[in-house]
Structure formats: C-alpha cells, structure tokens
Design a protein around this motif. Structure first.
Motif, PDB file in Angstrom:
ATOM      1  N   SER A 167       3.449  19.666  28.300  1.00  0.00           N
ATOM      2  CA  SER A 167       4.643  18.837  28.469  1.00  0.00           C
ATOM      3  C   SER A 167       4.963  18.581  29.939  1.00  0.00           C
ATOM      4  O   SER A 167       5.543  17.550  30.281  1.00  0.00           O
ATOM      5  N   LYS A 168       4.552  19.484  30.801  1.00  0.00           N
ATOM      6  CA  LYS A 168       4.837  19.321  32.229  1.00  0.00           C
ATOM      7  C   LYS A 168       4.048  18.169  32.848  1.00  0.00           C
ATOM      8  O   LYS A 168       4.378  17.703  33.944  1.00  0.00           O
ATOM      9  N   ASP A 169       3.034  17.700  32.158  1.00  0.00           N
ATOM     10  CA  ASP A 169       2.225  16.606  32.672  1.00  0.00           C
ATOM     11  C   ASP A 169       2.760  15.239  32.271  1.00  0.00           C
ATOM     12  O   ASP A 169       2.176  14.229  32.653  1.00  0.00           O
ATOM     13  N   TYR A 170       3.827  15.220  31.509  1.00  0.00           N
ATOM     14  CA  TYR A 170       4.390  13.947  31.067  1.00  0.00           C
ATOM     15  C   TYR A 170       5.518  13.510  31.986  1.00  0.00           C
ATOM     16  O   TYR A 170       6.345  14.323  32.391  1.00  0.00           O
ATOM     17  N   ASP A 171       5.538  12.229  32.300  1.00  0.00           N
ATOM     18  CA  ASP A 171       6.480  11.709  33.283  1.00  0.00           C
ATOM     19  C   ASP A 171       7.729  11.096  32.659  1.00  0.00           C
ATOM     20  O   ASP A 171       8.778  11.058  33.291  1.00  0.00           O
ATOM     21  N   TYR A 172       7.602  10.595  31.453  1.00  0.00           N
ATOM     22  CA  TYR A 172       8.728   9.899  30.818  1.00  0.00           C
ATOM     23  C   TYR A 172       8.967  10.479  29.432  1.00  0.00           C
ATOM     24  O   TYR A 172       8.001  10.740  28.691  1.00  0.00           O
ATOM     25  N   TRP A 173      10.242  10.622  29.095  1.00  0.00           N
ATOM     26  CA  TRP A 173      10.632  11.238  27.823  1.00  0.00           C
ATOM     27  C   TRP A 173      11.735  10.436  27.146  1.00  0.00           C
ATOM     28  O   TRP A 173      12.600   9.854  27.812  1.00  0.00           O
ATOM     29  N   GLY A 174      11.702  10.451  25.833  1.00  0.00           N
ATOM     30  CA  GLY A 174      12.810   9.910  25.065  1.00  0.00           C
ATOM     31  C   GLY A 174      13.878  10.972  24.857  1.00  0.00           C
ATOM     32  O   GLY A 174      13.736  12.113  25.314  1.00  0.00           O
ATOM     33  N   GLN A 175      14.928  10.581  24.150  1.00  0.00           N
ATOM     34  CA  GLN A 175      16.056  11.487  23.962  1.00  0.00           C
ATOM     35  C   GLN A 175      15.877  12.410  22.761  1.00  0.00           C
ATOM     36  O   GLN A 175      16.621  13.378  22.603  1.00  0.00           O
ATOM     37  N   GLY A 176      14.903  12.113  21.926  1.00  0.00           N
ATOM     38  CA  GLY A 176      14.603  12.953  20.781  1.00  0.00           C
ATOM     39  C   GLY A 176      15.237  12.469  19.493  1.00  0.00           C
ATOM     40  O   GLY A 176      16.266  11.782  19.500  1.00  0.00           O
ATOM     41  N   THR A 177      14.612  12.822  18.394  1.00  0.00           N
ATOM     42  CA  THR A 177      15.143  12.523  17.072  1.00  0.00           C
ATOM     43  C   THR A 177      14.966  13.764  16.198  1.00  0.00           C
ATOM     44  O   THR A 177      13.922  14.417  16.245  1.00  0.00           O
ATOM     45  N   GLN A 178      15.993  14.086  15.435  1.00  0.00           N
ATOM     46  CA  GLN A 178      15.991  15.333  14.667  1.00  0.00           C
ATOM     47  C   GLN A 178      15.267  15.156  13.334  1.00  0.00           C
ATOM     48  O   GLN A 178      15.521  14.193  12.591  1.00  0.00           O
ATOM     49  N   VAL A 179      14.404  16.100  13.053  1.00  0.00           N
ATOM     50  CA  VAL A 179      13.730  16.173  11.758  1.00  0.00           C
ATOM     51  C   VAL A 179      14.078  17.516  11.129  1.00  0.00           C
ATOM     52  O   VAL A 179      13.870  18.566  11.746  1.00  0.00           O
ATOM     53  N   THR A 180      14.621  17.463   9.926  1.00  0.00           N
ATOM     54  CA  THR A 180      14.974  18.682   9.203  1.00  0.00           C
ATOM     55  C   THR A 180      14.293  18.665   7.850  1.00  0.00           C
ATOM     56  O   THR A 180      14.453  17.700   7.087  1.00  0.00           O
ATOM     57  N   VAL A 181      13.528  19.720   7.584  1.00  0.00           N
ATOM     58  CA  VAL A 181      12.802  19.831   6.324  1.00  0.00           C
ATOM     59  C   VAL A 181      13.397  20.992   5.538  1.00  0.00           C
ATOM     60  O   VAL A 181      13.353  22.139   5.992  1.00  0.00           O
ATOM     61  N   SER A 182      13.926  20.683   4.389  1.00  0.00           N
ATOM     62  CA  SER A 182      14.546  21.712   3.558  1.00  0.00           C
ATOM     63  C   SER A 182      13.531  22.279   2.567  1.00  0.00           C
ATOM     64  O   SER A 182      12.634  21.564   2.101  1.00  0.00           O
ATOM     65  N   SER A 183      13.701  23.544   2.255  1.00  0.00           N
ATOM     66  CA  SER A 183      12.750  24.203   1.346  1.00  0.00           C
ATOM     67  C   SER A 183      13.196  24.073  -0.103  1.00  0.00           C
ATOM     68  O   SER A 183      14.285  23.643  -0.411  1.00  0.00           O
TER      69      SER A 183
END
Length: 122
Positions: free
Chosen positions: A106-122
């Motif tokens: 991850s340290k080699d990446y220059d640009y990032w998005g804000q993220g999106t949540q994924v939740t998997v229920s059992s």
C-alpha cells in the motif's frame, strides 16, 4: 486534481456477491496500475487485487478464485466483482492507483479513494 471514488459497497449475506466500482478523474488512467485494498477494524490495510496498466491481474490468496478485478480505460474505471463472500471479507474497500512496479504494498500507491464499506453477515 486526482480523484478516485468508490461505490457499490453494502450489506450482503455470506455466499452472496457485490460489485465494487472506482471512478477516476484527473489521472492518466491507462498508464496506472489500479489496486484494491481493504481494511477491517483493528487490522492493517491489506492488498486484495491489482490490475496492471497492460491488463495483467494479481490477487491475494484469500480472494483468488472468488474476486475478479477488471478495468475500462475508456471510462477510467476499475471494478472488483466479489463472489462467494465470507464474513471475513467484511472491511472498508479502497481503490488506489500507482505507476510503481511493486503493486501489492500500500505504501507504493500514490492516490487513494475514500473507501466503501462491505459487510458480510453470516
């Protein structure tokens, strides 16, 4: 100004599927390697998948055979199709861009998005 915007996250039952998308702007998309990372609460950010500028793909062992990364250089987007989801896939998923050769750190990446949540229920 470079922007990466993820979408497609949500809540799904184990065994289900989700498709994440990342739209980029301000970036010469076609020459960048595009990666997906994820971070669960209390854990470090981890590599999920990357697609090189030329289209070659690499996956973390934990998702190989279940996730598929793809890119559309005409639309400046990268997608992550996630099938057979497991509770342990629950995390915030991030899209990132790099031109560096090392593509799983991850340290080699220059640009990032804000993220999106994924939740998997059992």
């Amino acid at each position: 100004q470079v922007q990466l915007v993820e979408s497609g996250g949500g809540l799904v039952q184990a065994g289900g599927s989700l498709r994440l998308s990342c739209a980029s702007s301000g970036l010469l998309f076609s020459i960048h390697h595009m990666g997906w990372f994820r971070q669960a609460p209390g854990k470090e950010r981890e590599f999920v998948a990357v697609i090189r500028s030329g289209g070659v793909t690499y996956y973390a062992d934990s998702v190989k055979g279940r996730f598929t990364i793809s890119r559309d250089n005409g639309k400046n987007t990268v997608a992550l199709q996630m099938n057979s989801l497991k509770p342990e896939d629950t995390a915030t998923y991030y899209c990132a861009a790099t031109r560096r050769f090392s593509m799983t750190n991850s340290k080699d990446y220059d640009y990032w998005g804000q993220g999106t949540q994924v939740t998997v229920s059992s």
